[in-house]
Structures are given as structure tokens and as C-alpha cells.
Design a protein around this motif. Structure first.
Motif, PDB file in Angstrom:
ATOM      1  N   SER A  96       0.819  -1.208   0.000  1.00  0.00           N
ATOM      2  CA  SER A  96       0.000   0.000   0.000  1.00  0.00           C
ATOM      3  C   SER A  96       0.851   1.254   0.000  1.00  0.00           C
ATOM      4  O   SER A  96       0.332   2.343  -0.162  1.00  0.00           O
ATOM      5  CB  SER A  96      -0.912   0.010   1.226  1.00  0.00           C
ATOM      6  OG  SER A  96      -0.123   0.014   2.398  1.00  0.00           O
ATOM      7  N   ARG A  97       2.149   1.095   0.158  1.00  0.00           N
ATOM      8  CA  ARG A  97       3.030   2.253   0.182  1.00  0.00           C
ATOM      9  C   ARG A  97       3.342   2.673  -1.257  1.00  0.00           C
ATOM     10  O   ARG A  97       3.554   1.832  -2.122  1.00  0.00           O
ATOM     11  CB  ARG A  97       4.292   1.926   0.953  1.00  0.00           C
ATOM     12  CG  ARG A  97       3.977   1.767   2.439  1.00  0.00           C
ATOM     13  CD  ARG A  97       5.114   1.129   3.200  1.00  0.00           C
ATOM     14  NE  ARG A  97       4.818   1.098   4.623  1.00  0.00           N
ATOM     15  CZ  ARG A  97       4.166   0.129   5.239  1.00  0.00           C
ATOM     16  NH1 ARG A  97       3.694  -0.884   4.549  1.00  0.00           N
ATOM     17  NH2 ARG A  97       3.957   0.182   6.537  1.00  0.00           N
ATOM     18  N   PRO A  98       3.388   3.976  -1.487  1.00  0.00           N
ATOM     19  CA  PRO A  98       3.681   4.451  -2.843  1.00  0.00           C
ATOM     20  C   PRO A  98       5.020   3.913  -3.344  1.00  0.00           C
ATOM     21  O   PRO A  98       5.947   3.699  -2.571  1.00  0.00           O
ATOM     22  CB  PRO A  98       3.747   5.976  -2.683  1.00  0.00           C
ATOM     23  CG  PRO A  98       3.008   6.264  -1.422  1.00  0.00           C
ATOM     24  CD  PRO A  98       3.182   5.060  -0.544  1.00  0.00           C
ATOM     25  N   ALA A 165      -5.550   2.569   1.828  1.00  0.00           N
ATOM     26  CA  ALA A 165      -4.275   3.226   2.127  1.00  0.00           C
ATOM     27  C   ALA A 165      -3.712   3.939   0.904  1.00  0.00           C
ATOM     28  O   ALA A 165      -3.111   5.006   1.025  1.00  0.00           O
ATOM     29  CB  ALA A 165      -3.271   2.209   2.659  1.00  0.00           C
ATOM     30  N   ARG A 166      -3.925   3.370  -0.261  1.00  0.00           N
ATOM     31  CA  ARG A 166      -3.436   4.005  -1.483  1.00  0.00           C
ATOM     32  C   ARG A 166      -4.131   5.338  -1.767  1.00  0.00           C
ATOM     33  O   ARG A 166      -3.622   6.158  -2.508  1.00  0.00           O
ATOM     34  CB  ARG A 166      -3.642   3.077  -2.685  1.00  0.00           C
ATOM     35  CG  ARG A 166      -2.639   1.967  -2.784  1.00  0.00           C
ATOM     36  CD  ARG A 166      -1.366   2.498  -3.383  1.00  0.00           C
ATOM     37  NE  ARG A 166      -0.314   1.498  -3.360  1.00  0.00           N
ATOM     38  CZ  ARG A 166       0.492   1.277  -4.358  1.00  0.00           C
ATOM     39  NH1 ARG A 166       0.354   1.941  -5.473  1.00  0.00           N
ATOM     40  NH2 ARG A 166       1.447   0.390  -4.241  1.00  0.00           N
ATOM     41  N   SER A 167      -5.295   5.543  -1.174  1.00  0.00           N
ATOM     42  CA  SER A 167      -6.059   6.755  -1.477  1.00  0.00           C
ATOM     43  C   SER A 167      -5.945   7.833  -0.403  1.00  0.00           C
ATOM     44  O   SER A 167      -6.531   8.892  -0.551  1.00  0.00           O
ATOM     45  CB  SER A 167      -7.532   6.399  -1.700  1.00  0.00           C
ATOM     46  OG  SER A 167      -8.098   5.950  -0.482  1.00  0.00           O
ATOM     47  N   GLU A 170      -0.021  10.778   3.724  1.00  0.00           N
ATOM     48  CA  GLU A 170       0.803  10.682   4.928  1.00  0.00           C
ATOM     49  C   GLU A 170       0.442  11.842   5.851  1.00  0.00           C
ATOM     50  O   GLU A 170       0.080  12.902   5.368  1.00  0.00           O
ATOM     51  CB  GLU A 170       2.291  10.747   4.561  1.00  0.00           C
ATOM     52  CG  GLU A 170       2.799   9.504   3.879  1.00  0.00           C
ATOM     53  CD  GLU A 170       2.804   8.275   4.782  1.00  0.00           C
ATOM     54  OE1 GLU A 170       2.643   8.413   6.011  1.00  0.00           O
ATOM     55  OE2 GLU A 170       2.950   7.181   4.251  1.00  0.00           O
ATOM     56  N   PRO A 171       0.548  11.752   7.154  1.00  0.00           N
ATOM     57  CA  PRO A 171       0.956  10.586   7.921  1.00  0.00           C
ATOM     58  C   PRO A 171      -0.214   9.639   8.195  1.00  0.00           C
ATOM     59  O   PRO A 171      -0.031   8.592   8.790  1.00  0.00           O
ATOM     60  CB  PRO A 171       1.487  11.183   9.227  1.00  0.00           C
ATOM     61  CG  PRO A 171       0.646  12.391   9.432  1.00  0.00           C
ATOM     62  CD  PRO A 171       0.383  12.918   8.030  1.00  0.00           C
ATOM     63  N   GLU A 174       0.285   5.799   6.980  1.00  0.00           N
ATOM     64  CA  GLU A 174       1.095   4.892   7.785  1.00  0.00           C
ATOM     65  C   GLU A 174       0.374   4.511   9.080  1.00  0.00           C
ATOM     66  O   GLU A 174       0.402   3.346   9.487  1.00  0.00           O
ATOM     67  CB  GLU A 174       2.458   5.527   8.094  1.00  0.00           C
ATOM     68  CG  GLU A 174       3.482   4.541   8.580  1.00  0.00           C
ATOM     69  CD  GLU A 174       3.741   3.394   7.616  1.00  0.00           C
ATOM     70  OE1 GLU A 174       3.911   2.258   8.110  1.00  0.00           O
ATOM     71  OE2 GLU A 174       3.762   3.586   6.393  1.00  0.00           O
ATOM     72  N   GLU A 175      -0.291   5.468   9.697  1.00  0.00           N
ATOM     73  CA  GLU A 175      -1.044   5.176  10.928  1.00  0.00           C
ATOM     74  C   GLU A 175      -2.193   4.213  10.643  1.00  0.00           C
ATOM     75  O   GLU A 175      -2.450   3.290  11.410  1.00  0.00           O
ATOM     76  CB  GLU A 175      -1.571   6.476  11.534  1.00  0.00           C
ATOM     77  CG  GLU A 175      -0.465   7.389  12.046  1.00  0.00           C
ATOM     78  CD  GLU A 175      -0.958   8.793  12.351  1.00  0.00           C
ATOM     79  OE1 GLU A 175      -2.173   9.069  12.214  1.00  0.00           O
ATOM     80  OE2 GLU A 175      -0.111   9.627  12.715  1.00  0.00           O
ATOM     81  N   PHE A 176      -2.870   4.419   9.530  1.00  0.00           N
ATOM     82  CA  PHE A 176      -3.979   3.551   9.135  1.00  0.00           C
ATOM     83  C   PHE A 176      -3.483   2.115   8.915  1.00  0.00           C
ATOM     84  O   PHE A 176      -4.086   1.159   9.383  1.00  0.00           O
ATOM     85  CB  PHE A 176      -4.628   4.101   7.855  1.00  0.00           C
ATOM     86  CG  PHE A 176      -5.678   3.208   7.273  1.00  0.00           C
ATOM     87  CD1 PHE A 176      -6.932   3.099   7.856  1.00  0.00           C
ATOM     88  CD2 PHE A 176      -5.415   2.455   6.133  1.00  0.00           C
ATOM     89  CE1 PHE A 176      -7.903   2.266   7.316  1.00  0.00           C
ATOM     90  CE2 PHE A 176      -6.373   1.620   5.589  1.00  0.00           C
ATOM     91  CZ  PHE A 176      -7.623   1.535   6.181  1.00  0.00           C
TER      92      PHE A 176
END
Length: 192
Positions: A96-98, A165-167, A170-171, A174-176
Motif C-alpha cells: 500500500s506504500r507508494p 491506504a493508497r487513497s 501521509e501521515p 502509515e497510521e492507518f
């Protein structure tokens, strides 16, 4: 000019790798055959020597990505250890991280699941079922109740988490992800 079977297989693997990378990061509709062949550093003629069209390539590429994925490789590892299951969940959520360089076949399929092309939909179903069945096997070995149901709920949670998460930015992203990972692992630990 006739190529050896080994050369033909290497060519097919290059196309599959390029297609898997692009389909997994962009989805079926946002990828063209030209993009795939450019990524593979090959011509369109090479494509048609191996595949009848984009749908057949999509099916083969996602099966390739699923077979090469972390969860497939994990079958060789000890699956009863808590750290192993945590590693699987953490690895999946890392998509899910860019700019992730290892996109999940199921991550982008949220949009492809309702696709009109029957081959695309069947391929999605096979990837989803494969992931659920692999996780169910791990959970059954751990002696958890209703491993198939728990596996399906977990995969749905993972796919949903990655999609959301992709939508978000930050921050919060990451917390999600961290909250979702904690919930998923707690549920798996409880086995309910």
C-alpha cells in the motif's frame, strides 16, 4: 528464423514479468500492449508468438505473479511460527506504500474484479481463491477454528486496507496501515 525452446521460454518469461509488473501496478484497462512490450524490451511480433491477446496475457501474468509472490514462496518456510504469519501480513500491507516495487495481484484488482471481460474476472477469482486457500492452509496447521472463513476475512481485510491506504495521504496512511495490521494480527491470534 527458428528459436530454441529455451529461448522461447525466456522470451515468454520476460513478457510475463513485464506484464505482471504493469498489470499489478496499474490494472487491466490502464496498461497497453505497447507498454508491456516496451518494458520487456521486445516487439509486438514477439507478443503474438506467445499470447492471443491482452486478456490471455493478463491471465498468464497474474498467475505468474501469484506463483512468484511472497506467499507462494512462504510455503517452504515454517508456517506455525507467529513471526511467519506476521511477516506475511506485513509484506502484503507493504504494497500500500507508494512506489512499492512488488505490487500485489489483488491490490489493483479491486477495480478489475467487476471488469466486463470474463477472462479478467475469472483470473481475479483464481488469484483471490489461491490466496485464501494458501492462508487457510497456514491457519489450519495452526489449529485455528474455521480456517477457511478466517482466511477469507483476512484477505478481504488486507485487500481493503491496501486499497484505502493508497487513497489517503501521509501521515494518516502509515497510521492507518499500522492500526489495520494490529487488528488483523489480533484477530488471527485469537483465531475467531
Amino acid at each position: 528464423m527458428s528459436y530454441s525452446p529455451k529461448h522461447k521460454e525466456q522470451t515468454r518469461q520476460r513478457i510475463l514479468q513485464a506484464a505482471a509488473t504493469l498489470f499489478c501496478s496499474k490494472g487491466f484497462d490502464r496498461v497497453t500492449l505497447s507498454q508491456i512490450m516496451k518494458q520487456a524490451n521486445m516487439t509486438h511480433g514477439a507478443f503474438y508468438a506467445h499470447f492471443s491477446g491482452k486478456s490471455s496475457l493478463y491471465e498468464a501474468a497474474l498467475q505468474f505473479a501469484t506463483a512468484k509472490g511472497f506467499w507462494a514462496r512462504s510455503e517452504k518456510r515454517t508456517e506455525l511460527k507467529d513471526r511467519h504469519l506476521k511477516a506475511l501480513i506485513t509484506r502484503y500491507l507493504s504494497w500500500s506504500r507508494p512506489n512499492s516495487n512488488k505490487p500485489s495481484p489483488l491490490e489493483f484488482l479491486v477495480t478489475d474484479a467487476a471488469h466486463q471481460d470474463e477472462t479478467v474476472r475469472q483470473t481475479y477469482q483464481e488469484c483471490f481463491d489461491n490466496l485464501v486457500n494458501r492462508l487457510s492452509t497456514i491457519l489450519a496447521k495452526r489449529g485455528l477454528n474455521s480456517p477457511q472463513n478466517l482466511a477469507e476475512e483476512t484477505v478481504v481485510s488486507l485487500v481493503g486496507t491496501v486499497s484505502i491506504a493508497r487513497s489517503i495521504t501521509e501521515p494518516q496512511r502509515e497510521e492507518f496501515i499500522q492500526r489495520a495490521q494490529a487488528r488483523i494480527l489480533t484477530r488471527l491470534k485469537q483465531g475467531q
